[in-house]
Design a protein around this motif. Sequence first.
Motif, mmCIF file in Angstrom:
data_model
loop_
_atom_site.group_PDB
_atom_site.id
_atom_site.type_symbol
_atom_site.label_atom_id
_atom_site.label_comp_id
_atom_site.label_asym_id
_atom_site.label_seq_id
_atom_site.Cartn_x
_atom_site.Cartn_y
_atom_site.Cartn_z
ATOM 1 N N LEU A 159 -28.594 -18.708 25.109
ATOM 2 C CA LEU A 159 -27.972 -17.472 25.599
ATOM 3 C C LEU A 159 -26.238 -17.594 25.655
ATOM 4 O O LEU A 159 -25.784 -16.818 25.051
ATOM 5 C CB LEU A 159 -28.440 -17.180 26.975
ATOM 6 N N LYS A 160 -25.658 -18.948 25.984
ATOM 7 C CA LYS A 160 -24.247 -18.912 26.017
ATOM 8 C C LYS A 160 -23.936 -19.207 24.626
ATOM 9 O O LYS A 160 -22.740 -18.489 24.392
ATOM 10 C CB LYS A 160 -24.106 -20.262 26.756
ATOM 11 N N CYS A 212 -15.403 -10.714 24.540
ATOM 12 C CA CYS A 212 -16.562 -10.259 24.302
ATOM 13 C C CYS A 212 -17.451 -11.760 24.580
ATOM 14 O O CYS A 212 -17.345 -12.603 24.382
ATOM 15 C CB CYS A 212 -17.189 -9.778 23.004
ATOM 16 N N THR A 213 -18.938 -11.335 25.126
ATOM 17 C CA THR A 213 -19.772 -12.593 25.181
ATOM 18 C C THR A 213 -20.531 -12.469 23.828
ATOM 19 O O THR A 213 -20.588 -11.634 22.991
ATOM 20 C CB THR A 213 -20.940 -11.995 26.221
ATOM 21 N N GLN A 252 -23.471 -12.274 23.511
ATOM 22 C CA GLN A 252 -24.761 -10.962 23.492
ATOM 23 C C GLN A 252 -23.912 -9.909 22.963
ATOM 24 O O GLN A 252 -24.613 -9.229 22.183
ATOM 25 C CB GLN A 252 -25.213 -10.881 24.964
ATOM 26 N N GLN A 253 -22.858 -9.651 23.267
ATOM 27 C CA GLN A 253 -22.258 -8.091 23.002
ATOM 28 C C GLN A 253 -21.425 -8.573 21.298
ATOM 29 O O GLN A 253 -21.424 -7.509 20.606
ATOM 30 C CB GLN A 253 -20.834 -8.373 23.749
ATOM 31 N N SER A 304 -36.078 -15.928 20.365
ATOM 32 C CA SER A 304 -35.413 -14.940 19.523
ATOM 33 C C SER A 304 -34.772 -15.490 18.265
ATOM 34 O O SER A 304 -35.075 -15.170 17.193
ATOM 35 C CB SER A 304 -34.661 -13.936 19.937
ATOM 36 N N LEU A 357 -23.371 -10.197 19.104
ATOM 37 C CA LEU A 357 -24.809 -10.221 18.504
ATOM 38 C C LEU A 357 -24.976 -9.174 17.376
ATOM 39 O O LEU A 357 -24.733 -7.832 17.814
ATOM 40 C CB LEU A 357 -25.916 -10.237 19.424
ATOM 41 N N GLY A 390 -26.492 -16.120 22.075
ATOM 42 C CA GLY A 390 -26.457 -14.672 22.776
ATOM 43 C C GLY A 390 -28.082 -14.090 22.592
ATOM 44 O O GLY A 390 -28.246 -12.972 22.819
ATOM 45 N N LEU A 391 -28.759 -14.992 22.356
ATOM 46 C CA LEU A 391 -30.314 -15.046 22.256
ATOM 47 C C LEU A 391 -31.053 -15.734 22.962
ATOM 48 O O LEU A 391 -30.804 -16.962 23.153
ATOM 49 C CB LEU A 391 -30.463 -14.884 20.735
ATOM 50 N N SER A 392 -32.231 -15.557 23.376
ATOM 51 C CA SER A 392 -33.291 -16.363 23.990
ATOM 52 C C SER A 392 -33.532 -17.225 22.677
ATOM 53 O O SER A 392 -33.604 -17.041 21.617
ATOM 54 C CB SER A 392 -34.307 -15.726 24.214
#
Length: 177
Positions: free
Chosen positions: A113-114, A19-20, A22-23, A122, A25, A117-119
């Motif tokens: 992000l890397k 999963c990344t 982001q996934q 955020s 999170l 998983g958020l800006s």
Amino acid sequence: MAALLRPAAAPYVASLTNCTPQQLLDQELPINVHDLQQALLEEHQLVGDGQLNERCAHHLSAWLEQRLPPINESGTLANTFLDHVSADRTALRVDQVATALNLTVRSLQRLSLKYLGLSPLSVIRRDRLQEAALHLREHPQASLATLAADLGYTDQAHMSTDFRKVLGYSPSDYRSN
């Protein structure tokens, strides 16, 4: 058992789970680590409650150190980013944080992000909302308008909207529970 890891561990956890960040999170994801679970079960049988948490944390740390690749420069920078946001209450804008970390805004966006998983915005907002939640628990009679201003929001409505999005409750409902 649950663990809260630093951002630098994100690539390793992502590789374990396919999963990344982001996934992952806001998810709880079981990872089958039989050898670690066995060591922790043995600790439960051997040690009294007074030392159990410390011993289990030691086992987890040792287990992770054996498996995690060395932290690279960008992983260290991701940890520093999170530390900076948590420590500097005046850091309310992405450009402020980027400047403090000697990064461009775009580099900070990619890093955030890397690893998270958020800006970056955020991340800043979530940190401030955690602070708001803590404040509401400790001071349930506090003025929401004052709290919003203290956290850098232009008004109470913006803070309430973000609070509801991230925590699932309005600030008023949160403090009454």
